[in-house]
Design an enzyme around this catalytic site. Structure first.
Site, PDB file in Angstrom:
ATOM      1  N   ARG A 238      15.507  31.844  11.167  1.00 24.36           N
ATOM      2  CA  ARG A 238      15.207  32.084  12.558  1.00 24.36           C
ATOM      3  C   ARG A 238      17.112  31.596  12.716  1.00 24.36           C
ATOM      4  O   ARG A 238      17.739  30.146  12.180  1.00 24.36           O
ATOM      5  CB  ARG A 238      14.999  30.970  13.470  1.00 24.36           C
ATOM      6  CG  ARG A 238      13.487  31.920  13.304  1.00 24.36           C
ATOM      7  CD  ARG A 238      13.454  32.891  14.728  1.00 24.36           C
ATOM      8  NE  ARG A 238      12.224  33.552  14.799  1.00 24.36           N
ATOM      9  CZ  ARG A 238      12.030  34.606  14.148  1.00 24.36           C
ATOM     10  NH1 ARG A 238      12.737  35.290  13.062  1.00 24.36           N
ATOM     11  NH2 ARG A 238      10.675  35.198  14.642  1.00 24.36           N
ATOM     12  N   GLU A 267      20.783  33.733  20.502  1.00 20.35           N
ATOM     13  CA  GLU A 267      21.010  35.431  20.182  1.00 20.35           C
ATOM     14  C   GLU A 267      20.153  36.289  21.634  1.00 20.35           C
ATOM     15  O   GLU A 267      19.346  35.474  22.681  1.00 20.35           O
ATOM     16  CB  GLU A 267      19.512  36.414  19.230  1.00 20.35           C
ATOM     17  CG  GLU A 267      19.844  35.770  17.659  1.00 20.35           C
ATOM     18  CD  GLU A 267      18.828  36.514  16.883  1.00 20.35           C
ATOM     19  OE1 GLU A 267      17.279  37.522  17.406  1.00 20.35           O
ATOM     20  OE2 GLU A 267      18.432  36.063  15.978  1.00 20.35           O
ATOM     21  N   HIS A 285      19.057  40.738  13.661  1.00 23.74           N
ATOM     22  CA  HIS A 285      18.329  40.980  13.648  1.00 23.74           C
ATOM     23  C   HIS A 285      16.932  42.256  13.241  1.00 23.74           C
ATOM     24  O   HIS A 285      15.912  41.809  13.803  1.00 23.74           O
ATOM     25  CB  HIS A 285      17.325  40.151  15.103  1.00 23.74           C
ATOM     26  CG  HIS A 285      16.582  39.133  14.125  1.00 23.74           C
ATOM     27  ND1 HIS A 285      15.921  37.880  15.104  1.00 23.74           N
ATOM     28  CD2 HIS A 285      15.307  39.061  13.787  1.00 23.74           C
ATOM     29  CE1 HIS A 285      14.581  37.370  14.738  1.00 23.74           C
ATOM     30  NE2 HIS A 285      14.652  38.022  13.788  1.00 23.74           N
TER      31      HIS A 285
HETATM   32  C1  DGY Z   1       9.189  38.243  12.522  1.00 22.56           C
HETATM   33  O1  DGY Z   1       8.637  38.343  12.582  1.00 22.56           O
HETATM   34  O2  DGY Z   1       9.638  36.887  12.970  1.00 22.56           O
HETATM   35  C2  DGY Z   1      10.803  38.457  12.729  1.00 22.56           C
HETATM   36  O3  DGY Z   1      11.763  37.635  12.520  1.00 22.56           O
HETATM   37  C3  DGY Z   1      10.819  39.356  13.183  1.00 22.56           C
HETATM   38  O4  DGY Z   1       9.890  40.653  12.303  1.00 22.56           O
END
Ligand code: DGY
Length: 326
Positions: A238, A267, A285
């Site tokens: 993240r 983002e 992402h």
């Molecule tokens: C998640 O699933 O948390 C990813 O960042 C996106 O698929």
């Protein structure tokens, strides 16, 4: 059993939507865009369930607008977009999609690591710009990967899947987490070290920790200073785990050598200066974005909704206490 009325906040792979449509009435946001909060508040009204995305902020206001909803099934393993305590307080279940994107995300971390180390994106652009005039002994020198040290921050499922692959490249594995993980060590021969040691000794640092209050800005100016000038940072977890403005500075000044990024602090915005850097790869992402995995994520999210509809505990419910109390 009457059919549930479900809102899906964005288009997801067809097999999952087909499965949902067989048992439920559904409306799907097919604009391809993330919904404005005001639209989301309207759309969730009167629904039995909502299939949400990590880009939807599911806070108390949204939950109150969705009065009567039994579950928010998040189409992601990460759930930092959902206020779980607020959901629990309101008797709403929340689920995520663990497991199916573990290897897919680890794969992307390696893709970023190699691409950054060997300057794949930068040199591809160079060729397309018509600049290639023949083999050059100093053209696009990069960092060797094999036999180097890789530091894994976060020894959970994805960190483990990532680290297991390091053996194939004869790499030494260091890892840091809140506690040592014997399974991780058995499978990777990894050595548990402090974050400081990991940063000082690793040639590649890959972030696999969830976003929690304790991991917010885990890496910033101080940590980049600890890293080698030849080191590369990879982030597929993240964005806010890294102080992005300070990362840009570290890349500009050569404090670290490069970064392969899939996630960002704000983002879909990028920190000022990031896109101008040749030593950063910036993917939008997509770490879980394979046909196979995105379909499986959809199936899991729908399975959770259908279980809730049948009065069963959704298999990947994050707050099962809500189910028990009902
Ligand atoms: C998640 O699933 O948390 C990813 O960042 C996106 O698929």
């Amino acid at each position: 059993m009457s059919r549930w009325n479900v809102y899906v906040t964005n288009e997801i792979p067809k097999p999952a939507l087909d499965m949902l449509e067989e048992f439920c009435d559904m409306e799907v946001n097919r604009t391809g865009k993330v919904l404005e909060k005001s639209v989301l508040l309207e759309k969730v009204k009167g629904r039995d369930a909502v299939l949400s995305l990590l880009t939807d902020p599911i806070d108390a206001e949204v939950m109150d607008a969705a009065k009567g909803a039994k579950i928010f099934a998040n189409y992601a393993v990460g759930f930092n977009n959902i206020d779980i305590p607020a959901a629990t307080e309101r008797g709403i279940m929340v689920s995520n999609t663990p497991g199916v994107l573990t290897d897919t995300t680890a794969e992307m971390a390696w893709a970023l690591l190699f691409s950054t180390a060997r300057r794949v994106v930068e040199s591809d652009k160079y060729s397309r710009m018509g600049k290639y005039e023949g083999w050059g002994p100093m053209l696009f020198l990069g960092q060797q990967v094999m036999n180097k040290t890789v530091g894994v921050i976060g020894a959970g499922r994805i960190g483990l899947s990532f680290a297991k692959r390091a053996k194939a490249f004869d790499m030494k594995v260091l890892y840091s987490d809140v506690a040592a993980n014997p399974e991780f060590e058995k499978e990777t021969d990894g050595q548990y070290v402090s974050l400081e040691t990991l940063l000082q000794e690793s040639d590649f640092v890959s972030v696999h920790t969830p976003l929690l209050p304790e991991t917010h800005h885990l890496l910033g100016e101080r940590e980049f200073k600890l890293m080698k000038n030849t080191a590369i940072l990879i982030n597929t977890s993240r964005g806010p785990v890294v102080n992005e403005a300070e990362l840009v500075k570290a890349l500009q000044t050569g404090e670290i050598w490069g970064a392969g990024l899939d996630v960002y602090e704000f983002e879909p915005e990028f920190a000022p200066g990031l896109l101008e850097l040749d030593n950063a790869i910036v993917c939008p992402h997509i770490a879980s974005a394979t046909f196979e995995t995105r379909t499986k994520m959809g199936i899991i999210a729908v399975t959770n909704i259908l279980a809730a509809m049948r009065g069963e505990l959704p298999p990947t419910c994050l707050n099962p206490e809500v189910f028990k109390n009902n």
